[in-house]
Design a protein around this motif. Structure first.
Motif, short mmCIF file in Angstrom:
data_model
loop_
_atom_site.label_atom_id
_atom_site.label_comp_id
_atom_site.label_asym_id
_atom_site.label_seq_id
_atom_site.Cartn_x
_atom_site.Cartn_y
_atom_site.Cartn_z
N MET A 39 10.08 -3.38 11.26
CA MET A 39 9.87 -4.58 10.47
C MET A 39 9.95 -4.20 8.99
SD MET A 39 6.73 -7.11 10.84
CE MET A 39 5.80 -7.62 9.47
N GLY A 40 10.82 -4.81 8.25
CA GLY A 40 11.01 -4.48 6.85
C GLY A 40 10.16 -5.35 5.94
N THR A 41 10.27 -5.04 4.67
CA THR A 41 9.57 -5.82 3.66
C THR A 41 10.36 -7.09 3.40
OG1 THR A 41 8.87 -3.78 2.63
CG2 THR A 41 8.67 -5.78 1.31
N PRO A 42 9.74 -8.27 3.49
CA PRO A 42 10.49 -9.49 3.17
C PRO A 42 11.00 -9.43 1.74
CG PRO A 42 8.36 -10.00 4.17
CD PRO A 42 8.38 -8.52 3.89
N GLU A 43 12.26 -9.74 1.54
CA GLU A 43 12.88 -9.64 0.22
C GLU A 43 12.18 -10.50 -0.82
OE1 GLU A 43 15.24 -7.55 -0.89
OE2 GLU A 43 15.10 -6.61 1.06
N VAL A 68 -2.74 -4.55 10.38
CA VAL A 68 -1.79 -3.57 9.88
C VAL A 68 -2.49 -2.23 9.68
CG1 VAL A 68 -2.10 -4.10 7.42
CG2 VAL A 68 0.06 -3.19 8.20
N GLU A 69 -1.81 -1.19 10.06
CA GLU A 69 -2.34 0.16 9.89
C GLU A 69 -2.20 0.57 8.42
OE1 GLU A 69 -3.81 2.15 12.17
OE2 GLU A 69 -3.68 0.51 13.60
N ALA A 97 3.53 2.49 3.50
CA ALA A 97 4.99 2.61 3.57
C ALA A 97 5.67 1.40 2.92
CB ALA A 97 5.44 2.76 5.01
N VAL A 98 5.14 0.21 3.18
CA VAL A 98 5.71 -1.00 2.58
C VAL A 98 5.55 -0.96 1.06
CG1 VAL A 98 5.45 -3.51 2.38
CG2 VAL A 98 5.46 -2.44 4.64
N LEU A 99 4.35 -0.60 0.61
CA LEU A 99 4.11 -0.55 -0.83
C LEU A 99 4.95 0.53 -1.51
CD1 LEU A 99 0.27 -1.16 -0.84
CD2 LEU A 99 2.08 -2.78 -1.44
N GLU A 100 5.18 1.63 -0.83
CA GLU A 100 6.04 2.68 -1.39
C GLU A 100 7.48 2.19 -1.50
OE1 GLU A 100 5.51 6.32 0.80
OE2 GLU A 100 3.48 6.56 0.04
#
Length: 83
Positions: free
Chosen positions: A1-5, A37-38, A44-47
C-alpha cells in the motif's frame, strides 16, 4: 500500500508551516493511537514523504501507547476479578 499522492503536498505544507513539526508529531501520535498501523509502517510512509523521520519520537509514542494499553488491560482485569 503506497502513500496517497494527494497527501504528500499537504503533509509537506504542514511541515513547512510555523509550528509544523509539532503538528506532524501530533498527527503521528493520533495515527498510532486510533489506527492499527504499525510504527514501522508509519515511519516508512513518512520517510517516503520527507526523507527522514524522528524515529525517537515515533517509537517513544508507540511505546507509551503500548504501556497505556497494558495498564488499562490490567486495571480492567482486576476490576472484573473483583466483580
Amino acid at each position: 500500500m503506497g502513500t496517497p499522492e494527494f497527501s504528500v503536498p499537504a503533509l509537506r505544507a504542514v511541515a513547512a508551516a510555523p509550528g509544523g513539526q509539532i503538528a506532524l508529531q501530533a498527527l503521528q501520535s493520533y495515527t498510532l493511537y486510533v489506527t492499527e498501523v504499525e510504527p514501522g509502517r508509519l515511519a516508512a510512509v513518512l520517510e517516503t514523504v520527507f526523507g527522514r523521520v524522528d524515529q525517537e519520537f515515533l517509537m517513544s509514542t508507540a511505546e507509551k501507547l503500548i504501556a497505556k494499553g497494558r495498564a488499562e488491560g490490567l486495571a480492567k482485569g482486576k476490576a472484573e476479578g473483583k466483580a
